[in-house]
Scaffold this motif. Structure first.
Motif: not given
Length: 108
Positions: A6-18
């Protein structure tokens, strides 16, 4: 879902990888699963089907600890969701086992 997901960093990471995987697919490049090395499947709408997984489940939420992987079991690959389910079950069972202690019957 854990707090890590749920963290903002993980959200950024998944958006970047996707975004990186979609761009690679658009260029015609094949994208492999980090866990087994097999190619990620393409669905009927010509989209890559995958999850963003943690390279180290105890690692951070940054892009250096994330990579595309199979969503579910494929051949010898366990898949992201099954692996996460096993880890979650292990955590839950460990919590249950610490609360339950064996009490011998006094007359036995």
């Amino acid at each position: 879902m854990t707090q890590k997901h749920r963290s903002p960093e993980w959200s950024r990471t998944t958006r970047t990888i996707r975004s990186q995987v979609r761009a690679a697919h658009a260029r015609g490049d094949s994208v492999g699963c980090w866990r087994c090395g097999g190619l990620l499947p393409i669905n009927s709408e010509n989209q890559v089907v995958f999850d963003v997984g943690h390279l180290d489940p105890n690692g951070g939420e940054g892009i250096d600890n994330a990579a595309p992987e199979h969503r579910s079991k494929t051949g010898q690959c366990v898949g992201n969701r099954a692996h996460g389910g096993k880890l979650g079950a292990a955590i839950t069972n460990a919590k249950r086992n610490t609360n339950a202690t064996f009490k011998p019957i006094p007359w036995a």
